[in-house]
Design a protein around this motif. Structure first.
Motif, PDB file in Angstrom:
ATOM      1  N   UNK A 193      -5.448  12.846  -5.496  1.00  0.00           N
ATOM      2  CA  UNK A 193      -6.801  12.594  -5.006  1.00  0.00           C
ATOM      3  C   UNK A 193      -7.131  11.103  -5.033  1.00  0.00           C
ATOM      4  N   UNK A 194      -6.702  10.419  -6.099  1.00  0.00           N
ATOM      5  CA  UNK A 194      -6.936   8.978  -6.187  1.00  0.00           C
ATOM      6  C   UNK A 194      -6.207   8.246  -5.067  1.00  0.00           C
ATOM      7  N   UNK A 195      -4.933   8.533  -4.923  1.00  0.00           N
ATOM      8  CA  UNK A 195      -4.113   7.796  -3.963  1.00  0.00           C
ATOM      9  C   UNK A 195      -4.484   8.143  -2.525  1.00  0.00           C
ATOM     10  N   UNK A 196      -4.885   9.386  -2.275  1.00  0.00           N
ATOM     11  CA  UNK A 196      -5.330   9.734  -0.931  1.00  0.00           C
ATOM     12  C   UNK A 196      -6.607   8.971  -0.581  1.00  0.00           C
ATOM     13  N   UNK A 197      -7.507   8.847  -1.551  1.00  0.00           N
ATOM     14  CA  UNK A 197      -8.734   8.086  -1.326  1.00  0.00           C
ATOM     15  C   UNK A 197      -8.416   6.626  -1.042  1.00  0.00           C
ATOM     16  N   UNK A 198      -7.507   6.046  -1.802  1.00  0.00           N
ATOM     17  CA  UNK A 198      -7.122   4.651  -1.563  1.00  0.00           C
ATOM     18  C   UNK A 198      -6.453   4.477  -0.209  1.00  0.00           C
ATOM     19  N   UNK A 199      -5.650   5.465   0.155  1.00  0.00           N
ATOM     20  CA  UNK A 199      -4.986   5.402   1.464  1.00  0.00           C
ATOM     21  C   UNK A 199      -6.025   5.434   2.583  1.00  0.00           C
ATOM     22  N   UNK A 200      -7.034   6.277   2.445  1.00  0.00           N
ATOM     23  CA  UNK A 200      -8.084   6.375   3.465  1.00  0.00           C
ATOM     24  C   UNK A 200      -8.920   5.103   3.530  1.00  0.00           C
ATOM     25  N   UNK A 201      -8.975   4.358   2.415  1.00  0.00           N
ATOM     26  CA  UNK A 201      -9.724   3.104   2.377  1.00  0.00           C
ATOM     27  C   UNK A 201      -8.836   1.891   2.631  1.00  0.00           C
ATOM     28  N   UNK A 202      -7.614   2.157   3.109  1.00  0.00           N
ATOM     29  CA  UNK A 202      -6.695   1.108   3.555  1.00  0.00           C
ATOM     30  C   UNK A 202      -6.306   0.153   2.421  1.00  0.00           C
ATOM     31  N   UNK A 203      -6.087   0.687   1.246  1.00  0.00           N
ATOM     32  CA  UNK A 203      -5.602  -0.127   0.131  1.00  0.00           C
ATOM     33  C   UNK A 203      -4.150  -0.524   0.382  1.00  0.00           C
ATOM     34  N   UNK A 204      -3.876  -1.818   0.258  1.00  0.00           N
ATOM     35  CA  UNK A 204      -2.513  -2.319   0.428  1.00  0.00           C
ATOM     36  C   UNK A 204      -2.046  -3.156  -0.759  1.00  0.00           C
ATOM     37  N   UNK A 205      -3.006  -3.709  -1.525  1.00  0.00           N
ATOM     38  CA  UNK A 205      -2.678  -4.527  -2.685  1.00  0.00           C
ATOM     39  C   UNK A 205      -3.610  -4.143  -3.829  1.00  0.00           C
ATOM     40  N   UNK A 206      -3.235  -4.545  -5.044  1.00  0.00           N
ATOM     41  CA  UNK A 206      -4.090  -4.237  -6.190  1.00  0.00           C
ATOM     42  C   UNK A 206      -5.448  -4.910  -6.072  1.00  0.00           C
ATOM     43  N   UNK A 207      -5.492  -6.047  -5.371  1.00  0.00           N
ATOM     44  CA  UNK A 207      -6.776  -6.715  -5.165  1.00  0.00           C
ATOM     45  C   UNK A 207      -7.737  -5.835  -4.365  1.00  0.00           C
ATOM     46  N   UNK A 208      -7.184  -4.995  -3.487  1.00  0.00           N
ATOM     47  CA  UNK A 208      -8.031  -4.063  -2.731  1.00  0.00           C
ATOM     48  C   UNK A 208      -8.663  -3.033  -3.660  1.00  0.00           C
TER      49      UNK A 208
END
Length: 364
Positions: free
Chosen positions: A301-316
């Motif tokens: 659930x965490x990683x899917x949410x980050x994927x949907x929010x276009x996370x690419x780096x830890x700064x994101x």
């Protein structure tokens, strides 16, 4: 000049093998897998029927060896197995390798030909078998027999057993118990592992800090189900997981080998979502701090949410966390006013003259 007429004494008898098979697939297959595949090509070209038992007799293999080889080629998409309503193996589709390599084609597309598999006839005095599918099911289960003391003694007296047991004791660091010896016998007797593969299996597990034979047996079963029969195949299979899967398993507090479902989650995070390990590790750390149960689902659930929010780096992730905290602060600051408005807006509000009230209080 007149045309020439060409004659030949006899028909050329040969079986064509695709160069793509030689270049891409032959190098990873073991002896039994190669023999079974080439023999199927030979029977297909001659339009002849065969069976699991016939192939086993032809090459002096067990039927389980043949079934395991068939499952190996089916798994990588070079053939598919056909069963009748009674779950008997009745045919094999050998796939067109060129069609398989075309983009957009699924492994099940474009069969090149069909090899019929007639039902095996039981020998005199033998009960009728359920067909080759029974062999498939028994090969998939790979139950561990209960070995007697006589069977263990016979195993220890084999010519190469003493060296194999010595290697095992060297890796484990202690003499083997009878139960552990029976597990080694299981590897050779049921899983048909070679001495070299058992050597690599023990080294593989010990290198990961695992000397428990229950763990070693689980790894061996996983390899058998994948059709692995050589150290090279085992090394290639494990290398697909070592870089990511086991590290991520450790981050989630898991020390065992991944189940197929767990490996599916991790492959999704790595391949589909495209996350690097530092991002996945961050999600794992938050998961471990939050829950002891269903950790893969929580991390998903965490990683899917980050994927949907276009996370690419830890700064994101830091940016998303800051926005989340800002929303919480905004909600907290407006909550009392909303609560006050909701609580009293239903009543008529009185207009008080505070100056008059003050004068009244002073005069009393």
């Amino acid at each position: 000049m007149s045309c020439l007429t060409l004659y030949k004494d006899n028909d050329v008898d040969f079986t064509a093998v695709s160069n793509l098979f030689i270049d891409e697939y032959m190098k990873d297959a073991n002896d039994a897998q190669l023999k079974v595949y080439l023999y199927l090509l030979r029977m297909m070209n001659a339009h002849l029927a065969t069976s699991v038992s016939d192939i086993a007799d032809k090459f002096n293999h067990t039927e389980k060896d043949v079934v395991r080889a068939l499952k190996y080629w089916e798994k990588i998409g070079l053939l598919s197995l056909d069963f009748d309503k009674s779950r008997n193996l009745v045919g094999i589709h050998i796939r067109d390798l060129r069609a398989k390599e075309q983009p957009g084609n699924s492994p099940g597309a474009a069969p090149s030909s069909f090899v019929p598999m007639p039902a095996a006839q039981p020998a005199a005095g033998q009960p009728a078998a359920d067909g080759a599918d029974s062999a498939v099911e028994s090969a998939a289960v790979l139950d561990k027999p209960v070995y007697s003391a006589d069977q263990l003694r016979e195993f220890k007296n084999r010519q190469n057993t003493s060296q194999l047991l010595f290697i095992a004791e060297s890796y484990i660091g202690k003499p083997l118990t009878p139960s552990e010896m029976k597990t080694i016998l299981y590897f050779t007797d049921v899983l048909h592992f070679s001495d070299d593969l058992i050597d690599y299996l023990l080294q593989y597990c010990v290198d990961r800090g695992k000397k428990d034979f229950k763990y070693i047996e689980k790894v061996a079963l996983s390899w058998a189900e994948q059709g692995i029969t050589t150290p090279r195949q085992a090394q290639k299979a494990s290398s697909r997981y070592d870089k990511n899967v086991y590290a991520i398993m450790n981050e989630l507090g898991k020390s065992s080998a991944p189940t197929p479902k767990e490996a599916e989650y991790i492959m999704r995070w790595v391949r589909e979502y495209g996350f690097s390990n530092d991002i996945i590790f961050e999600a794992c750390e938050r998961t471990v701090m939050a829950t002891d149960k269903n950790r893969f689902e929580y991390a998903e659930r965490i990683l899917r949410s980050w994927h949907e929010q276009n996370v690419q780096h830890k700064s994101d992730i830091c940016r998303i966390d800051e926005l989340y905290q800002q929303r919480k602060r905004n909600n907290a600051s407006t909550a009392p006013a909303r609560q006050y408005a909701n609580r009293f807006s239903q009543f008529a509000q009185n207009a008080y003259d505070f100056d008059a009230l003050e004068q009244e209080l002073l005069s009393n």
